[in-house]
Design an enzyme around this catalytic site. Structure first.
Site, PDB file in Angstrom:
ATOM      1  N   SER A  16       0.809  -1.222   0.000  1.00  0.00           N
ATOM      2  CA  SER A  16       0.000   0.000   0.000  1.00  0.00           C
ATOM      3  C   SER A  16       0.842   1.272   0.000  1.00  0.00           C
ATOM      4  O   SER A  16       0.550   2.215  -0.741  1.00  0.00           O
ATOM      5  CB  SER A  16      -0.939   0.009   1.212  1.00  0.00           C
ATOM      6  OG  SER A  16      -1.911  -1.003   1.091  1.00  0.00           O
ATOM      7  N   THR A  61      -6.121  -3.272   7.530  1.00  0.00           N
ATOM      8  CA  THR A  61      -5.894  -4.633   7.068  1.00  0.00           C
ATOM      9  C   THR A  61      -5.957  -5.602   8.257  1.00  0.00           C
ATOM     10  O   THR A  61      -6.253  -5.200   9.380  1.00  0.00           O
ATOM     11  CB  THR A  61      -4.561  -4.746   6.294  1.00  0.00           C
ATOM     12  OG1 THR A  61      -4.495  -6.029   5.655  1.00  0.00           O
ATOM     13  CG2 THR A  61      -3.361  -4.556   7.193  1.00  0.00           C
ATOM     14  N   LYS A  65     -10.193  -5.516  10.518  1.00  0.00           N
ATOM     15  CA  LYS A  65     -11.285  -4.998   9.692  1.00  0.00           C
ATOM     16  C   LYS A  65     -12.648  -5.060  10.386  1.00  0.00           C
ATOM     17  O   LYS A  65     -13.539  -4.272  10.059  1.00  0.00           O
ATOM     18  CB  LYS A  65     -11.334  -5.753   8.356  1.00  0.00           C
ATOM     19  CG  LYS A  65     -10.126  -5.484   7.485  1.00  0.00           C
ATOM     20  CD  LYS A  65     -10.236  -6.160   6.125  1.00  0.00           C
ATOM     21  CE  LYS A  65      -8.992  -5.883   5.290  1.00  0.00           C
ATOM     22  NZ  LYS A  65      -9.125  -6.395   3.917  1.00  0.00           N
ATOM     23  N   GLU A  77     -23.201   3.154   5.266  1.00  0.00           N
ATOM     24  CA  GLU A  77     -24.276   2.161   5.236  1.00  0.00           C
ATOM     25  C   GLU A  77     -23.805   0.812   4.697  1.00  0.00           C
ATOM     26  O   GLU A  77     -24.134  -0.246   5.248  1.00  0.00           O
ATOM     27  CB  GLU A  77     -25.436   2.690   4.387  1.00  0.00           C
ATOM     28  CG  GLU A  77     -26.649   1.776   4.369  1.00  0.00           C
ATOM     29  CD  GLU A  77     -27.769   2.326   3.514  1.00  0.00           C
ATOM     30  OE1 GLU A  77     -28.573   1.521   3.004  1.00  0.00           O
ATOM     31  OE2 GLU A  77     -27.850   3.553   3.350  1.00  0.00           O
ATOM     32  N   ASN A  86     -12.418  -1.330   5.791  1.00  0.00           N
ATOM     33  CA  ASN A  86     -11.019  -1.309   5.364  1.00  0.00           C
ATOM     34  C   ASN A  86     -10.545   0.099   5.024  1.00  0.00           C
ATOM     35  O   ASN A  86      -9.388   0.293   4.649  1.00  0.00           O
ATOM     36  CB  ASN A  86     -10.790  -2.232   4.166  1.00  0.00           C
ATOM     37  CG  ASN A  86     -11.268  -1.622   2.865  1.00  0.00           C
ATOM     38  OD1 ASN A  86     -12.408  -1.161   2.771  1.00  0.00           O
ATOM     39  ND2 ASN A  86     -10.413  -1.616   1.853  1.00  0.00           N
ATOM     40  N   GLY A 125     -12.254 -18.924   4.528  1.00  0.00           N
ATOM     41  CA  GLY A 125     -12.063 -17.931   5.574  1.00  0.00           C
ATOM     42  C   GLY A 125     -13.349 -17.190   5.888  1.00  0.00           C
ATOM     43  O   GLY A 125     -14.241 -17.084   5.039  1.00  0.00           O
ATOM     44  N   LEU A 204      -6.777 -13.636  -2.574  1.00  0.00           N
ATOM     45  CA  LEU A 204      -6.660 -12.243  -2.162  1.00  0.00           C
ATOM     46  C   LEU A 204      -5.229 -11.872  -1.791  1.00  0.00           C
ATOM     47  O   LEU A 204      -4.873 -10.696  -1.760  1.00  0.00           O
ATOM     48  CB  LEU A 204      -7.594 -11.949  -0.976  1.00  0.00           C
ATOM     49  CG  LEU A 204      -8.981 -11.421  -1.323  1.00  0.00           C
ATOM     50  CD1 LEU A 204      -9.755 -12.371  -2.215  1.00  0.00           C
ATOM     51  CD2 LEU A 204      -9.786 -11.118  -0.063  1.00  0.00           C
ATOM     52  N   TYR A 206      -1.424 -11.089  -2.378  1.00  0.00           N
ATOM     53  CA  TYR A 206      -0.707 -10.576  -3.543  1.00  0.00           C
ATOM     54  C   TYR A 206       0.806 -10.520  -3.329  1.00  0.00           C
ATOM     55  O   TYR A 206       1.552 -10.158  -4.223  1.00  0.00           O
ATOM     56  CB  TYR A 206      -1.228  -9.185  -3.920  1.00  0.00           C
ATOM     57  CG  TYR A 206      -1.150  -8.168  -2.801  1.00  0.00           C
ATOM     58  CD1 TYR A 206       0.041  -7.515  -2.506  1.00  0.00           C
ATOM     59  CD2 TYR A 206      -2.268  -7.864  -2.033  1.00  0.00           C
ATOM     60  CE1 TYR A 206       0.126  -6.602  -1.484  1.00  0.00           C
ATOM     61  CE2 TYR A 206      -2.201  -6.944  -1.006  1.00  0.00           C
ATOM     62  CZ  TYR A 206      -1.005  -6.314  -0.744  1.00  0.00           C
ATOM     63  OH  TYR A 206      -0.904  -5.407   0.286  1.00  0.00           O
ATOM     64  N   GLY A 227      -4.381 -11.061  -5.639  1.00  0.00           N
ATOM     65  CA  GLY A 227      -5.154  -9.927  -5.150  1.00  0.00           C
ATOM     66  C   GLY A 227      -4.670  -8.556  -5.552  1.00  0.00           C
ATOM     67  O   GLY A 227      -5.186  -7.554  -5.040  1.00  0.00           O
TER      68      GLY A 227
END
Length: 245
Positions: A16, A61, A65, A77, A86, A125, A204, A206, A227
């Site tokens: 990130s 992360t 979360k 919402e 996240n 998961g 997911l 990466y 991901g």
């Protein structure tokens, strides 16, 4: 200086900071920075916000979360419906939680496999990322079953997943951290020999870009994706929220 960042327990796997730093340079966005904030527990979040008054946006992360929600002033919402956050927008010291994992997964999945032809998915998961994945699958009209170590009544255990049962699920999504750096030798325990070229495996994870989950699927001819596209999609959606709300 506007400051953004990522909170999690261990962040050595994350791309990130690199992604946003490159984005800022590429788009000529000045007076901004993106940092990594490892928190031993989510209860450290209020202290972080107090110590870093320049923070205007955070990504969240594993494993926070879901547990971050009680620490937020407000929930979007969609995030409330999904039950996981996240992305956090910080305005005048007030925090609002969003879920852009949903957006990133849905967009990348539609580009990866023929969603109109897939009627059943197996989701590995049951954490925060799993909740966003399940919400996207539901929106796409794809029935799903969750595979978990500690399953609820409507979920499966790994022991219950037979080769015959696995063949019923053309789409398999790994939302667990198995295979993620620094433990790339790990992978979900599945009867991989039951996979075929008609299966689609979405990981997911990466980092590394090629996990053992993906490799084992490729050996049977299954289609695979990691991901990264989801990461990019959720990051851009988060940026849009931070800028425009």
């Amino acid at each position: 200086m506007r400051r953004y960042g990522l909170i999690g327990k261990k962040l050595g796997h994350s791309f990130s900071k690199r992604y946003f730093t490159q984005k800022f340079e590429r788009e000529g966005i000045a007076d901004v920075a993106y940092e990594l904030y490892e928190l031993p527990t989510i209860s450290e979040l209020p202290k972080l916000l107090q110590q870093e008054p320049e923070l205007v946006g955070l990504n969240v992360t594993v494993p926070y979360k879901e547990t971050v929600i009680p620490y937020l002033d407000e929930l979007d919402e969609a995030a409330a419906r999904i039950g996981a956050v996240n992305t956090i927008k910080i305005t005048h010291g007030k925090t609002k939680g969003y879920n852009t994992d949903y957006v990133g997964f849905k967009q990348s999945l539609a580009a990866f496999c023929p969603v109109d032809e897939v009627d059943k998915a197996l989701v590995l998961g049951s954490g925060g990322a799993s909740k966003a994945v399940c919400a996207a699958l539901q929106n796409l009209g794809i029935n799903y079953t969750i595979l978990s170590r500690s399953p609820k009544p409507d979920q499966l255990t790994y022991e219950e997943l037979t080769p015959e049962l696995l063949q019923q699920y053309r789409l398999i999504v790994n939302t667990t951290p198995l295979g993620m750096h620094p433990h790339p030798e790990t992978f979900p325990s599945l009867p991989y020999m039951a996979l075929t070229p008609q299966h689609y495996l979405y990981d997911l994870v990466y980092n590394p870009e090629q996990t053992l989950f993906m490799q084992k699927g490729q050996e049977t001819g299954a289609q695979t994706i990691n991901g990264l596209e989801m990461l990019y999609g959720q990051a851009e959606a988060a940026w849009e929220i931070w800028q425009n709300g």
